[in-house]
Design an enzyme around this catalytic site. Structure first.
Site, PDB file in Angstrom:
ATOM      1  N   HIS A 296       0.834  -1.206   0.000  1.00  0.00           N
ATOM      2  CA  HIS A 296       0.000   0.000   0.000  1.00  0.00           C
ATOM      3  C   HIS A 296       0.873   1.261   0.000  1.00  0.00           C
ATOM      4  CE1 HIS A 296      -3.220   2.775   1.421  1.00  0.00           C
ATOM      5  NE2 HIS A 296      -2.213   3.308   2.104  1.00  0.00           N
ATOM      6  N   GLU A 297       1.879   1.308   0.882  1.00  0.00           N
ATOM      7  CA  GLU A 297       2.733   2.496   0.979  1.00  0.00           C
ATOM      8  C   GLU A 297       3.518   2.727  -0.311  1.00  0.00           C
ATOM      9  OE1 GLU A 297       2.644   4.665   3.329  1.00  0.00           O
ATOM     10  OE2 GLU A 297       1.225   3.495   4.520  1.00  0.00           O
ATOM     11  N   HIS A 300       1.664   4.419  -3.097  1.00  0.00           N
ATOM     12  CA  HIS A 300       1.671   5.890  -3.113  1.00  0.00           C
ATOM     13  C   HIS A 300       2.824   6.402  -3.984  1.00  0.00           C
ATOM     14  CE1 HIS A 300      -1.552   6.569  -0.321  1.00  0.00           C
ATOM     15  NE2 HIS A 300      -0.972   5.906   0.660  1.00  0.00           N
ATOM     16  N   GLU A 376      -5.702   7.067  -0.833  1.00  0.00           N
ATOM     17  CA  GLU A 376      -5.667   5.866  -0.001  1.00  0.00           C
ATOM     18  C   GLU A 376      -6.399   4.705  -0.677  1.00  0.00           C
ATOM     19  OE1 GLU A 376      -3.928   5.387   2.769  1.00  0.00           O
ATOM     20  OE2 GLU A 376      -3.141   7.397   2.400  1.00  0.00           O
TER      21      GLU A 376
END
Length: 436
Positions: A296-297, A300, A376
């Site tokens: 997920h990070e 970004h 997100e």
């Protein structure tokens, strides 16, 4: 006619009085709006006393109740601190506290042999001496140089001021993790092993230029879990909080049986509920869940969210300095706050950025919150493409539990405040992904 007459009378006030009144009116409007939203959310905390069905098999009632009470306490503190803050600022403005402190600081400087060309900087005591010292070591020279640039920059000082703040922010981002953060927390390289190998493989698969992976002792501060990356160009590092890693968690080690005691055999004579409670007392995530969080990070980064945020920040910074350049020459703004005979640059910064820009800042903050929530969801979808939907689903629940987050929220409160979508919304969006 009486009502319209009073309105006409109000508009008969001098311009500086109307500016002053508008500032006070806006500050109280924001406070009342925030209080209204907080009460909506507080009603959720009071009335939602059972674990939502979506989490019934994963979150035990003790953890849920602890989170609920924690959030209630936080909301109570926020109410009183917010009330104190708005009353304090109102009294300071009404009784001329800013010009009084300015004149007082001038007398103090004068007694020390400094003339009016020197401006006094405001200090805020931090929670520790170390934080205070580091902050002032950065704030003093940066603020002084910024004031100097504004004074000597001529008609285009706003361009030089913006470039200066851009350079400072880039330098701070570059040195923070290597030189400032280690002053407060201990960073150690993640040992060689399966987790590190899998992180390196995942980074390579998306062309993330990873150079190092660290574990930081976040447990010394709180039980909150997190992971992030930093660095420019081909020198990227990943930092994992020890509270994120199940095998590193201090809490898990503390909860182990004391030496010499009979080891506990789960499953023998235990009900399903008891076994679930024992499982849910553990802190942190398993390796595959840690990878999902990192997926997920890194999403970004891969989707350009980091660069987009930097660009938005710098456009906003340039715009604010440009508007500051337009407004700083308006003597009426200084007069509205009690400065009739002088227009100190530092006071101009305070008045314009803190008070005059308040409506703009509120709108901008909301827009950035909406954008952040969108980012997100996109990062969650990116992790799904890496085949990590199921592990991200369970990791989000564990992180919510470890961070004492409350999984139920009022839609209006969360829309206005939450830069991350509420847990149940993210789980709902991941449901199909979980089944992939």
């Amino acid at each position: 006619m009486g009502m319209w007459a009073s309105v006409d009378t109000m508009w008969d006030f001098p311009v500086e009085k109307r500016i002053f009144g508008a500032v006070l009116l806006f500050s109280w409007t924001v406070y009342l709006w925030e209080t209204f939203l907080a009460q909506r959310q507080r009603r959720i905390y009071r009335t939602t006393t059972h674990v939502p069905p979506e989490l019934a098999q994963i979150m035990d009632s003790d953890t849920f109740e602890k989170s609920r009470l924690y959030q209630l306490d936080k909301s109570t503190f926020s109410f009183w601190s917010g009330l104190y803050s708005v009353v304090e600022s109102t009294l300071i403005l009404l009784f001329g506290g800013i010009p009084y402190l300015w004149r007082l600081s001038g007398r103090v400087c004068g007694s020390a042999g400094f003339g009016p060309e020197y401006e006094t900087l405001e200090f805020f005591l931090k929670d520790t001496i170390k934080k205070f010292t580091v902050t002032q070591c950065i704030l003093l020279p940066v603020s002084s140089l910024l004031l100097y640039i504004i004074k000597i920059g001529g008609d285009y000082f706003f361009i030089y001021a913006w470039l200066f703040t851009l350079i400072v922010s880039l330098v701070l981002v570059t040195i923070y993790a290597d030189y400032i953060a280690p002053l407060f927390d201990k960073f150690t390289p993640l040992p060689e092993g399966q987790l590190k190998q899998e992180i390196e493989v995942m980074a390579k698969s998306i062309d993330f230029p990873l150079t190092k992976v660290y574990v930081v002792e976040g447990s010394k501060r709180s039980s909150h879990s997190n992971a992030y990356f930093y660095g420019f160009f081909k020198n990227k590092r990943i930092v994992l909080f020890d509270t994120l890693l199940e095998e590193y968690s201090v809490q898990n080690k503390d909860n182990q049986e004391e030496p010499g005691t009979e080891p506990r055999n789960e499953g023998e004579g235990d009900s399903e509920e008891i076994r679930a409670k024992v499982k849910n007392k553990k802190q942190g995530c398993k390796n595959e869940e840690v990878l999902a969080v990192l997926g997920h990070e890194l999403g970004h980064w891969k989707l350009g969210h980091t660069i987009k945020n930097i660009i938005i920040s710098q456009i906003n910074s340039f715009l604010c300095f440009f508007l500051f350049a337009v407004l700083i020459g308006q003597k009426i703004l200084f007069a509205a706050f009690g400065f009739y005979d002088s227009q100190p640059t530092l006071i101009g910064l305070l008045i314009i950025f803190q008070f005059i820009f308040s409506p703009y800042n509120e709108v901008l903050s909301f827009c950035l919150t909406v954008l952040s929530r969108r980012f997100e969801f996109q990062a969650d979808a990116f992790a799904k493409k890496l085949g990590m939907a199921k592990d991200l689903y369970s990791a989000l629940i564990k992180l919510n539990k470890d961070n004492l987050g409350f999984p139920v929220s009022d839609w209006l409160f969360s829309t206005w405040h939450y830069s991350h979508p509420p847990l149940l919304e993210r789980l709902q969006a991941l449901k199909d992904k979980k089944q992939d």
